[in-house]
Design an enzyme around this catalytic site. Structure first.
Site, PDB file in Angstrom:
ATOM      1  N   CYS A  55       0.906  -1.200   0.035  1.00  0.00           N
ATOM      2  CA  CYS A  55       0.112   0.029  -0.039  1.00  0.00           C
ATOM      3  C   CYS A  55       0.894   1.327   0.124  1.00  0.00           C
ATOM      4  O   CYS A  55       1.759   1.473   0.936  1.00  0.00           O
ATOM      5  CB  CYS A  55      -0.899  -0.139   1.143  1.00  0.00           C
ATOM      6  SG  CYS A  55      -1.891   1.242   1.382  1.00  0.00           S
ATOM      7  N   CYS A  73     -11.777  13.153   4.047  1.00  0.00           N
ATOM      8  CA  CYS A  73     -13.152  12.314   4.501  1.00  0.00           C
ATOM      9  C   CYS A  73     -13.279  12.047   5.991  1.00  0.00           C
ATOM     10  O   CYS A  73     -12.245  12.037   6.749  1.00  0.00           O
ATOM     11  CB  CYS A  73     -12.801  10.815   3.715  1.00  0.00           C
ATOM     12  SG  CYS A  73     -12.679  10.988   2.052  1.00  0.00           S
ATOM     13  N   SER A 121     -13.725   4.993  -3.640  1.00  0.00           N
ATOM     14  CA  SER A 121     -14.327   5.365  -2.366  1.00  0.00           C
ATOM     15  C   SER A 121     -15.576   5.700  -2.314  1.00  0.00           C
ATOM     16  O   SER A 121     -15.647   6.975  -2.282  1.00  0.00           O
ATOM     17  CB  SER A 121     -13.197   6.149  -1.484  1.00  0.00           C
ATOM     18  OG  SER A 121     -11.862   5.553  -1.476  1.00  0.00           O
TER      19      SER A 121
END
Length: 380
Positions: free
Chosen positions: A105, A116, A220
C-alpha cells in the site's frame, strides 16, 4: 547543480535523460533494470554499463530512496514503514502478506486534502504532493529490502495499491510515471490488473487515467446518495455520484478488469442500514459492473464515528449479494500497529515535535518475526 534522482524517471524519461548525455536508449534500459530489478544505488555496481556512462552519471545523478524513520511489524505479518520526506513531513507504506499475494500500500501525498470524515490521514491535513521518485521509492525500498530479508531472488511484491496517504489523482503528474515504472517489464513487471489506483472521485482525472495509464480502479464511495456522501466525502460536492458513476462506466472501456471496485467504510448508524444497502443496489445494478468491498471502520477519537457491528456488516453484505452484486468484507490487517485502512497519519500531526521524531533511529525488527507470516508473497 543539484544531482538528478533517477527514481523520478519512467523508462521513457530515463531514455530522454540518457540522450541528453549522448547515450543510446539501450543504455537507459540497462540502467533502468539495474535500478528497479536489482535494486542498485551505486553506479559502480552496474558492471555492464560503459565506463564512460558511469563516469557521466557520477555527480550528475543519484539513485536516492527515502530515509527510514521506523518499522513496525504486526502480529499478522503486516509491516508499516514510516519514511522522512523532509520539512517535518513523513509518509507511510504498508506491506500486507497473504497466502496468494503480497500487497504494498503506497502513499502519494504527505497528508490529504480531501478530508473524508472517517480517515485519520485526512484529519491530519495536507502538506504536499510526493514526487514520482518518492512514490516509486516506497516500492523500491520494500521490494529489495524484503528480498534480502527473505533471502530470495524472486519478486516479493505481487500487487500495489495506491491506497496509502493522499488522493493519488490529485497528484496526477507524479503518479502516472510511477505507475508506468511499476508496469514496465524492465522495472517491476506488474500486471495492470495487480496495480490499483484508489480515488475519492476526482472525475476529470479518472478520465485522463483511462487514456494515459489504465490500471485497476477502486472508488471510495461510502454512501448511496449525495447528501450523505457530501458529509462523508466532501469532494462529492464538486463531483456528485451521478458524474462519478458515468466516469467509472467510461473507464471500463480501457480498464484491465471488467468491473469497478467500490470501497464502502461501514459506519455504525450512519451508512449501514438495510435501506442504505437497497439504495446502493438501485444505484448500480444494471448500470455499472462492480463489486463492493465493505471495510470495517478503524476508529480514531477525532472522528466521532463508530465501527458497525459485525452482524450489521454481514447483514448489509447479504442484501447486496442476494441482489447479485459481488460483495466482500475486507479483513482487518495491521490494526495493532495503526496500519489498517484509514489509519495512516504519518505520526507528524504535532508539527512542533516533528523534527525530534525525524531524528529517531529506525526500529530494528527481528527477521524471524516477519518471516513466520510473510512467506505468502509470490510473483504474479
Amino acid at each position: 547543480m543539484q544531482a538528478v534522482n533517477l527514481l523520478d524517471f519512467d523508462l521513457d524519461g530515463l531514455a530522454a535523460y540518457c540522450e541528453q548525455l549522448g547515450e543510446k536508449r539501450f543504455r537507459a534500459t540497462q540502467l533502468f533494470r539495474w535500478i528497479h530489478q536489482k535494486g542498485a544505488s551505486d553506479f559502480d555496481q552496474m558492471s555492464d554499463l560503459a565506463k564512460s556512462l558511469r563516469s557521466k552519471l557520477q555527480g550528475a545523478a543519484v539513485i536516492q530512496g527515502l530515509s527510514l524513520i521506523s518499522e513496525h511489524v504486526s502480529s499478522d505479518g503486516t509491516i508499516k514503514w514510516l519514511f522522512d520526506v523532509g520539512g517535518g513531513n513523513a509518509v507511510e507504506s504498508v506491506y500486507i502478506p497473504e497466502d496468494d499475494r503480497a500487497t504494498l500500500c503506497v502513499s502519494s501525498q504527505a497528508g490529504c486534502a480531501v478530508g473524508c470524515r472517517f480517515c485519520s490521514t485526512g484529519h491530519q491535513g495536507f502538506s504536499r504532493n510526493l514526487s514520482t521518485g518518492e512514490i516509486i521509492a516506497q516500492l523500491w525500498f520494500a521490494e529489495h529490502t524484503l528480498r534480502k530479508r527473505f533471502q530470495t531472488s524472486e519478486r516479493v511484491i505481487s500487487n500495489v495499491v495506491m491506497m496509502g496517504m493522499g488522493e493519488p489523482l490529485q497528484n496526477y503528474n507524479a503518479l502516472v510515471p510511477a505507475l508506468r515504472t511499476m508496469l514496465d517489464d524492465h522495472g517491476y513487471g506488474l500486471s495492470r490488473r495487480r496495480v490499483t489506483v484508489s480515488t475519492s472521485g476526482v472525475v476529470p482525472m479518472i478520465e485522463r487515467l483511462q487514456h494515459d495509464c489504465p490500471v485497476a480502479l477502486a472508488v471510495s464511495l461510502h454512501a448511496p446518495n449525495d447528501p450523505l456522501r457530501d458529509m462523508l466525502v466532501p469532494i462529492n460536492r464538486k463531483y456528485p455520484i451521478a458524474e462519478l458513476l458515468e466516469a467509472c462506466s467510461r473507464y471500463l472501456q480501457a480498464a484491465p478488469r471488467d468491473f469497478i471496485t467500490f470501497e464502502y467504510c461501514m459506519l455504525d448508524g450512519v451508512n449501514d442500514s438495510d435501506a442504505h444497502a437497497r439504495e446502493l443496489i438501485a444505484l448500480v445494478k444494471g448500470r455499472i459492473p462492480c463489486k463492493f468491498n465493505l471495510i470495517p471502520f478503524n476508529p480514531f477519537p477525532e472522528s466521532g464515528l463508530h465501527r458497525s457491528p459485525l452482524a450489521r456488516v454481514q447483514a448489509f453484505a447479504r442484501i447486496l449479494a442476494d441482489a447479485g452484486i459481488v460483495t466482500t468484507v475486507r479483513k482487518t490487517r495491521g490494526d495493532d500497529i495503526d496500519a489498517a485502512c484509514g489509519q495512516l497519519a504519518g505520526e507528524v500531526q504535532d508539527r512542533t515535535n516533528a523534527q525530534t521524531r525525524m531524528r529517531r533511529e529506525p526500529v530494528v525488527v527481528p527477521v524471524s518475526a516477519i518471516q513466520r507470516s510473510a512467506r505468502g508473497g509470490r510473483p504474479a
